[in-house]
Design an enzyme around this catalytic site. Structure first.
Site, short mmCIF file in Angstrom:
data_model
loop_
_atom_site.label_atom_id
_atom_site.label_comp_id
_atom_site.label_asym_id
_atom_site.label_seq_id
_atom_site.Cartn_x
_atom_site.Cartn_y
_atom_site.Cartn_z
N SER A 128 13.44 -53.63 -46.95
CA SER A 128 14.70 -53.02 -47.38
C SER A 128 14.45 -51.86 -48.33
O SER A 128 15.20 -50.87 -48.34
CB SER A 128 15.57 -54.05 -48.09
OG SER A 128 16.16 -54.94 -47.17
N HIS A 148 21.44 -54.44 -54.25
CA HIS A 148 20.68 -53.90 -53.13
C HIS A 148 21.04 -52.44 -52.84
O HIS A 148 20.15 -51.57 -52.73
CB HIS A 148 20.92 -54.77 -51.91
CG HIS A 148 19.93 -54.61 -50.81
ND1 HIS A 148 20.01 -53.60 -49.88
CD2 HIS A 148 18.83 -55.33 -50.48
CE1 HIS A 148 19.01 -53.72 -49.02
NE2 HIS A 148 18.28 -54.77 -49.36
N ASP A 157 25.16 -50.37 -46.84
CA ASP A 157 24.57 -51.39 -47.71
C ASP A 157 25.66 -52.18 -48.45
O ASP A 157 26.75 -52.35 -47.92
CB ASP A 157 23.61 -50.73 -48.71
CG ASP A 157 22.36 -51.56 -48.94
OD1 ASP A 157 22.48 -52.61 -49.60
OD2 ASP A 157 21.28 -51.17 -48.48
#
Length: 368
Positions: free
Chosen positions: A240, A83, A55
């Site tokens: 996600s 994220h 990530d």
């Protein structure tokens, strides 16, 4: 998160992720309630399992403990997007009394493999990051990234599967008509557990890519997760954030049953999902508790018994047997009972007749 081919790496921009919040509602997020995660913790919390997260890095957060960071970008561990911090937290954020948020597998180890500083990245960095993740020897890899098909990406995923690693990947989000019918990779590769996004009522979110061959759904709307700045972000959307709920579930299954292969783990998660219908839904919403307790009909022979064993049967002599019917005793009892009944009837009759006779002048007979 998506990746694109890039000829060269640009200089890192200022690292300014969106600002999160320090305050959370008193009640648990809907995703945790829906998946009933704490109930699964009675059997396992993921101890002994390592999950590699490919990530955007991970910032320090009180609930998120990263055991190792591998930086493919050579720009430091910081998460400039937020994220990676969110995904890591959904998988393994520690439980803290009084804090409503927690991860799926809080005792699992998290290895962060940073492959980008932005919401888009370089396909070559993604491939290298997956190889680095495989080298870390995890039991599970989470790839919340959407990319195009690429032979080297396919090969990297195959190397992970060959090493008996469960690969969980986001099915991708539909952002416009151009990507509505295009599957996302690596989720679309055979052997990968592709995850779509679900709403609180269990249906597929409109933004979840139905062109990708989805295995299961995970919570993917109105998501709360840890965020840079020791904060939290609310209202997160997309596959996600659905994928790490499934990666956390895979960590629970691998901790509970370490003898299962990556294929068996993937099949178990799919087989125990809450069924739904429609394109892009797969087997339905992931069910962590059922994934670590259900007995599947095709698991035989050396396959584990995954439910808690039933109480053992009582020994044969624990309860006294009924004695055989004693016909002689029954006959005697009936004869005695009948005699007593006749005696009672005779006595009753005499008690009635003698007074009547006396009132009529009757006396017992005497000899002449």
């Amino acid at each position: 998160m998506s990746v694109v081919a890039a000829p060269a790496q640009a200089a890192p921009e200022d690292c300014n992720p969106k600002k999160g919040t320090l305050k959370l509602p008193a009640s648990e997020p809907w995703a945790q309630k829906r998946l009933d995660i704490k109930n699964a913790w009675r059997l396992t919390r993921g101890a002994g399992v390592t999950v590699a997260v490919v990530d955007s890095g991970a910032d320090y957060h009180p609930q998120v403990q990263i055991s190792k960071i591998i930086d493919e970008t050579h720009t430091g561990h910081r998460d400039c997007v937020g994220h990676g911090t969110a995904v890591s937290g959904i998988i393994g954020a520690r439980y803290v009394a009084g804090v409503p948020f927690h991860g799926v597998a809080p005792d699992a180890k998290i290895v962060m493999v940073k492959q980008s500083n932005k919401t888009e990245g370089d396909i070559t960095k993604l491939i290298s990051a997956i190889d680095d993740a495989v080298a870390a020897k995890p039991e599970v890899i989470n790839v919340s990234v959407r990319a195009s098909d690429h032979p080297q990406l396919r090969a990297a995923i195959q190397r992970a599967l060959d090493q008996d690693i469960v690969v969980v990947a986001a099915a991708g989000n539909v952002t416009g008509p151009d990507d509505q019918d295009v599957p996302a990779y690596p989720a679309a590769y055979e052997g990968v557990l592709a995850v779509g996004s679900a709403t609180p009522d269990g249906r597929r979110a409109d933004s979840s890519n139905a062109a990708t061959p989805v295995g299961v759904l995970g919570p993917g709307t109105d998501i709360t997760a840890p965020w840079p700045g020791r904060s939290y972000m609310r209202g997160l959307q997309g596959t996600s954030f659905a994928a790490p709920y499934v990666a956390g579930t895979a960590a629970l299954v691998r901790a509970r049953f370490p003898q299962l292969t990556q294929e068996q783990v993937r099949r178990r998660i799919i087989a125990t999902a809450d069924g739904t219908a429609g394109a892009g839904t797969g087997a339905g919403m992931v069910n962590p508790l059922l994934a670590i307790t259900a007995v599947l009909p095709y698991e035989r022979g050396d396959a584990p018994v995954v439910a808690e064993p039933l109480p053992s049967a009582l020994p044969a002599d624990a309860i006294a047997k009924v004695p055989p019917r004693d016909e002689t005793a029954i006959g005697i009892a009936m004869a005695v009972g009948a005699g007593v009944l006749v005696a009672i009837m005779v006595a009753g009759g005499l008690a009635l007749l003698i007074p009547l006779g006396r009132r009529r002048g009757w006396r017992p007979g005497r000899a002449s």
